[in-house]
Motif scaffolding. Sequence first.
Motif, PDB file in Angstrom:
ATOM      1  N   LEU A 155      -5.121   5.613 -14.632  1.00  0.00           N
ATOM      2  CA  LEU A 155      -5.743   4.875 -13.534  1.00  0.00           C
ATOM      3  C   LEU A 155      -6.970   5.672 -13.088  1.00  0.00           C
ATOM      4  CD1 LEU A 155      -2.662   3.784 -11.405  1.00  0.00           C
ATOM      5  CD2 LEU A 155      -3.976   2.439 -13.044  1.00  0.00           C
ATOM      6  N   PHE A 156      -7.997   4.965 -12.611  1.00  0.00           N
ATOM      7  CA  PHE A 156      -9.195   5.667 -12.154  1.00  0.00           C
ATOM      8  C   PHE A 156      -8.885   6.293 -10.800  1.00  0.00           C
ATOM      9  CE2 PHE A 156     -10.895   1.927 -14.586  1.00  0.00           C
ATOM     10  CZ  PHE A 156     -11.054   2.638 -15.766  1.00  0.00           C
ATOM     11  N   PRO A 157      -8.892   7.639 -10.718  1.00  0.00           N
ATOM     12  CA  PRO A 157      -8.426   8.290  -9.490  1.00  0.00           C
ATOM     13  C   PRO A 157      -9.299   7.999  -8.273  1.00  0.00           C
ATOM     14  CG  PRO A 157      -8.939   9.916 -11.222  1.00  0.00           C
ATOM     15  CD  PRO A 157      -9.330   8.586 -11.745  1.00  0.00           C
ATOM     16  N   ASN A 158     -10.576   7.638  -8.520  1.00  0.00           N
ATOM     17  CA  ASN A 158     -11.495   7.426  -7.395  1.00  0.00           C
ATOM     18  C   ASN A 158     -11.415   6.012  -6.831  1.00  0.00           C
ATOM     19  OD1 ASN A 158     -12.568   6.800 -10.021  1.00  0.00           O
ATOM     20  ND2 ASN A 158     -14.465   6.265  -9.034  1.00  0.00           N
ATOM     21  N   MET A 159     -10.579   5.158  -7.439  1.00  0.00           N
ATOM     22  CA  MET A 159     -10.500   3.768  -6.974  1.00  0.00           C
ATOM     23  C   MET A 159      -9.105   3.489  -6.423  1.00  0.00           C
ATOM     24  SD  MET A 159     -12.346   1.835 -10.103  1.00  0.00           S
ATOM     25  CE  MET A 159     -13.690   2.637 -10.975  1.00  0.00           C
ATOM     26  N   THR A 160      -9.050   2.550  -5.463  1.00  0.00           N
ATOM     27  CA  THR A 160      -7.758   2.129  -4.939  1.00  0.00           C
ATOM     28  C   THR A 160      -7.049   1.293  -6.004  1.00  0.00           C
ATOM     29  OG1 THR A 160      -8.650   0.095  -4.061  1.00  0.00           O
ATOM     30  CG2 THR A 160      -8.629   1.988  -2.572  1.00  0.00           C
ATOM     31  N   VAL A 161      -5.791   0.982  -5.743  1.00  0.00           N
ATOM     32  CA  VAL A 161      -5.023   0.150  -6.661  1.00  0.00           C
ATOM     33  C   VAL A 161      -5.740  -1.180  -6.894  1.00  0.00           C
ATOM     34  CG1 VAL A 161      -2.904  -1.207  -6.798  1.00  0.00           C
ATOM     35  CG2 VAL A 161      -2.802   1.211  -6.192  1.00  0.00           C
ATOM     36  N   ALA A 162      -6.186  -1.814  -5.801  1.00  0.00           N
ATOM     37  CA  ALA A 162      -6.865  -3.109  -5.931  1.00  0.00           C
ATOM     38  C   ALA A 162      -8.149  -2.971  -6.743  1.00  0.00           C
ATOM     39  CB  ALA A 162      -7.171  -3.671  -4.549  1.00  0.00           C
ATOM     40  N   MET A 174       1.019   7.284  -5.345  1.00  0.00           N
ATOM     41  CA  MET A 174       2.088   6.448  -5.908  1.00  0.00           C
ATOM     42  C   MET A 174       2.928   7.232  -6.904  1.00  0.00           C
ATOM     43  SD  MET A 174      -0.139   3.067  -6.614  1.00  0.00           S
ATOM     44  CE  MET A 174       1.031   1.885  -6.062  1.00  0.00           C
ATOM     45  N   SER A 175       4.155   6.737  -7.140  1.00  0.00           N
ATOM     46  CA  SER A 175       5.035   7.357  -8.130  1.00  0.00           C
ATOM     47  C   SER A 175       4.570   6.974  -9.537  1.00  0.00           C
ATOM     48  CB  SER A 175       6.458   6.878  -7.916  1.00  0.00           C
ATOM     49  OG  SER A 175       6.558   5.527  -8.312  1.00  0.00           O
ATOM     50  N   GLY A 176       5.100   7.674 -10.532  1.00  0.00           N
ATOM     51  CA  GLY A 176       4.726   7.391 -11.914  1.00  0.00           C
ATOM     52  C   GLY A 176       5.006   5.947 -12.310  1.00  0.00           C
ATOM     53  N   GLY A 177       6.180   5.454 -11.929  1.00  0.00           N
ATOM     54  CA  GLY A 177       6.556   4.093 -12.280  1.00  0.00           C
ATOM     55  C   GLY A 177       5.616   3.068 -11.648  1.00  0.00           C
ATOM     56  N   GLN A 178       5.257   3.323 -10.377  1.00  0.00           N
ATOM     57  CA  GLN A 178       4.326   2.411  -9.698  1.00  0.00           C
ATOM     58  C   GLN A 178       2.951   2.461 -10.364  1.00  0.00           C
ATOM     59  OE1 GLN A 178       4.693   4.064  -5.737  1.00  0.00           O
ATOM     60  NE2 GLN A 178       5.861   2.298  -5.037  1.00  0.00           N
ATOM     61  N   GLN A 179       2.507   3.680 -10.710  1.00  0.00           N
ATOM     62  CA  GLN A 179       1.195   3.814 -11.355  1.00  0.00           C
ATOM     63  C   GLN A 179       1.166   3.055 -12.672  1.00  0.00           C
ATOM     64  OE1 GLN A 179      -0.986   7.556 -11.459  1.00  0.00           O
ATOM     65  NE2 GLN A 179       0.525   8.458 -10.124  1.00  0.00           N
ATOM     66  N   GLN A 180       2.268   3.147 -13.423  1.00  0.00           N
ATOM     67  CA  GLN A 180       2.271   2.478 -14.718  1.00  0.00           C
ATOM     68  C   GLN A 180       2.278   0.962 -14.552  1.00  0.00           C
ATOM     69  OE1 GLN A 180       0.936   2.970 -17.319  1.00  0.00           O
ATOM     70  NE2 GLN A 180       2.235   4.251 -18.589  1.00  0.00           N
ATOM     71  N   ARG A 181       2.937   0.478 -13.495  1.00  0.00           N
ATOM     72  CA  ARG A 181       2.907  -0.969 -13.248  1.00  0.00           C
ATOM     73  C   ARG A 181       1.494  -1.417 -12.880  1.00  0.00           C
ATOM     74  NH1 ARG A 181       7.726  -2.551  -9.423  1.00  0.00           N
ATOM     75  NH2 ARG A 181       8.171  -0.365  -9.148  1.00  0.00           N
ATOM     76  N   VAL A 182       0.793  -0.577 -12.094  1.00  0.00           N
ATOM     77  CA  VAL A 182      -0.600  -0.901 -11.753  1.00  0.00           C
ATOM     78  C   VAL A 182      -1.452  -0.905 -13.027  1.00  0.00           C
ATOM     79  CG1 VAL A 182      -2.639  -0.142 -10.487  1.00  0.00           C
ATOM     80  CG2 VAL A 182      -0.399   0.018  -9.421  1.00  0.00           C
ATOM     81  N   ALA A 183      -1.196   0.063 -13.906  1.00  0.00           N
ATOM     82  CA  ALA A 183      -1.948   0.114 -15.162  1.00  0.00           C
ATOM     83  C   ALA A 183      -1.718  -1.170 -15.966  1.00  0.00           C
ATOM     84  CB  ALA A 183      -1.533   1.333 -15.974  1.00  0.00           C
TER      85      ALA A 183
END
Lengths: 352, 262
Positions: A86-93, A134-143
């Motif tokens: 995930l791009f660390p400088n951007m929000t999830v949205a 976010m947790s790893g699982g959440q990050q992967q879902r965002v990805a």
Amino acid sequence: MAFLDVSNLQKSFGPTRVVRGVSLAIEQGEFVTLLGPSGCGKTTILRMVAGFETPTSGTIRIDGRDVVNLRPSQRNIGMVFQAYALFPNMTVAENVAFGLRIAGAAKSEIDGRVTEMLALIGLPDLGARYPFQMSGGQQQRVALARALAARPKLLLLDEPLSALDHKIRVSLRTEIRAIQRALGITTIFVTHDQEEALSMSDRIVVMNAGVAEQIGAPFEVYNRPATRFVAAFVGTLNMLDARVIDSATGLVEIDGQPILLGRTLTASSGATVSLNLRPEAIQLGARDGHYTVLRGRVEDVSFFGSVVRIRTALAGHVVALDMFNTASAPPPRLGETIDISFASADVLLTAD
Amino acid sequence: MKVNRFWSWAALTFGLLYFFLPLIGTFEFSLRMQRGVYSFEAYRVVLADPAFRATFAYSVLLAVLTIIIGVVIVVPTAYWVRLKLPRLRPIVEFITLLPLVIPAIVIVFGYIRLYNTSSILPLTGTATGTNFLLLMGYSVLALPYMYRAVDTGLRAIDVATLTEAAESLGASWFTIMWRVILPNVSVAILSGAFLTFAIVIGEFTLAALLNRPAFGPYLQLIGANRAYEPAALAVIAFAITWACMGLIALVTRLQKFTQVPR
């Protein structure tokens, strides 16, 4: 022609041939897993489909179009990486919106799609968070949401669950598969975890040393492995050496006991063949009928909860057998002598 | 334990005194321009001096230009080396470290020999040409600091995977650079920029030998000819440096997406 058509794909890095003539035809909406040990070429194939590596030779067609000379940005694919990326400088949205913004979509469309994707992955309220929150699982879902937002033709998953805890891994499997089914998106999944491959896929491609050893449905790959490698890599396998007595009728013997396999053997009489057995095909105790019964000594008992695995030493081999846990019947003790039995129909004979 | 603690405090006190006493002394001295009273007269004189304003503005402009050139050259280079040419890293690092080994005086004499009025490229023939030469010299001097800072910043992110992720989402090289890489190394670029700023503001050798009206030669001139003003200038220079460091800390703190413990 299949939706994704990979034909005679080859890739060498210097003198090392990593992928040796792999051909694959994947239909629209199919979930296909490339399964194999590390270094088998599965990730390289995925990266060639994505456009991060150029094939040494062979063709890749997506929806009828040859993509080998296209850059990754021109292939209209979505990809999920093991390290989330995930791009660390951007929000999830903003992460989810990235592909759509590049494509020049209108703001209202982007906002709508982001809301839709966040709902799809079950994180509707976390759009304003940054990845590090976010947790790893959440990050992967965002990805996953980010990869799917721009409606790609093909979804590529490069070991997306490997960095996660076991529990999250298991729940995400189901979730990924459900999302894939709901969207009907053609998906290639790369993993070295056979359990993931068996539980998620429509079809599995078992890779070894750059070659696709077998392509088939999970049931088929597990129960009718084409090669010894496939049999050993997918699931646990017991291999017992047997001497051929009559190859025409498939009569062999182990430890002086005749076993009628009822299949024609390629090995000639007097030669040694390997009888392959899944742990769950072997039962504890002697049985009547078309069963072969062998006697051995218990070497090890592993209690997994629902399943008990017993390792038994017999005729120069150690044989593992699985039985379901029953509260009324405790497993045998170490050193105890037991009978084990199996049906000759359950013996897997594979080519090397 | 108690003895240890005593010596720690003693060492700390000694260090602080060693660092601050001269500063306090200089500051105190800079306030005594008017006989018998403390005043900021020396600062007033310095700040009112048109030569101070002119040389300081000149050096600030050159510093800003040096930073821009540094960012434009170093960020894509460091990124590309990390992404595609990792085997070249030792060589590139060696090159970027050369300015630390080769004294500025050698560089400037080389420039004067190569670009004098009788050469093919007579840059020293005009003021603009010499300004340009000075700017290039500053860019070389700042190279090690900028490169180190940016490379360290790049190390903290997974450059290869982020690039691939952006590519798979349809991003062009320019977009990847501008929207993904730069924002993630902005703090590193900033610390490189402030170091560059500090180097350029205080640089003497290049500016003096190329005869440009920079702040360094002005400092030297005042220091040689006045009593109280140099002390005031030294304090001003310290204030600027500290303001820069404060800004680095502030920007790092304000950046929303870093995971650095605050």
